[in-house]
Design a protein around this motif. Structure first.
Motif, short mmCIF file in Angstrom:
data_model
loop_
_atom_site.label_atom_id
_atom_site.label_comp_id
_atom_site.label_asym_id
_atom_site.label_seq_id
_atom_site.Cartn_x
_atom_site.Cartn_y
_atom_site.Cartn_z
N VAL A 233 0.84 -1.20 0.00
CA VAL A 233 0.00 0.00 0.00
C VAL A 233 0.88 1.25 0.00
N LEU A 234 1.98 1.22 0.73
CA LEU A 234 2.90 2.37 0.75
C LEU A 234 3.48 2.65 -0.63
N TRP A 235 3.96 1.61 -1.31
CA TRP A 235 4.51 1.79 -2.65
C TRP A 235 3.44 2.28 -3.62
N ALA A 236 2.26 1.66 -3.56
CA ALA A 236 1.18 2.06 -4.46
C ALA A 236 0.72 3.49 -4.15
N ALA B 252 6.63 10.88 -12.86
CA ALA B 252 7.13 10.66 -11.50
C ALA B 252 6.72 9.29 -10.99
N GLY B 253 5.49 8.88 -11.29
CA GLY B 253 5.05 7.54 -10.91
C GLY B 253 5.87 6.46 -11.59
N ALA B 254 6.23 6.71 -12.83
CA ALA B 254 7.06 5.75 -13.57
C ALA B 254 8.45 5.66 -12.95
N VAL B 255 8.97 6.77 -12.46
CA VAL B 255 10.28 6.76 -11.80
C VAL B 255 10.24 5.92 -10.54
N VAL B 256 9.18 6.07 -9.73
CA VAL B 256 9.06 5.27 -8.51
C VAL B 256 8.94 3.79 -8.85
N CYS B 257 8.17 3.46 -9.89
CA CYS B 257 8.07 2.07 -10.33
C CYS B 257 9.42 1.55 -10.81
N GLY B 258 10.18 2.39 -11.47
CA GLY B 258 11.52 2.00 -11.92
C GLY B 258 12.46 1.73 -10.75
N ILE B 259 12.37 2.56 -9.72
CA ILE B 259 13.19 2.35 -8.52
C ILE B 259 12.82 1.03 -7.86
#
Length: 71
Positions: A9-12, A26-33
């Protein structure tokens, strides 16, 4: 924390919030990380001769555990 949905839930939530506030990039960057951390954990476990299934579960759990430990 085993079996908890809190890390997921935190990541989502981070992805959703950044996508709304900053933009979809920015969401794509977090998914990439997240993907990078998962890939590194998976590769480290495979080098130690773990099975593919064990490596996948361990890498996912490792990413979740470390992200919650930072809080």
């Amino acid at each position: 924390m085993r079996g908890s949905l809190v890390p997921a839930v935190l990541w989502a939530g981070a992805v959703g919030l950044l996508s709304l506030v900053v933009g979809p990039g920015a969401g794509a960057v977090v998914c990439g990380i997240f993907g990078l951390f998962f890939a590194v954990g998976f590769a480290r476990r495979r080098r130690k001769q773990h099975s593919i299934r064990c490596s996948a579960y361990g890498a996912l759990a490792g990413v979740f555990k470390e992200s919650v430990d930072l809080l």
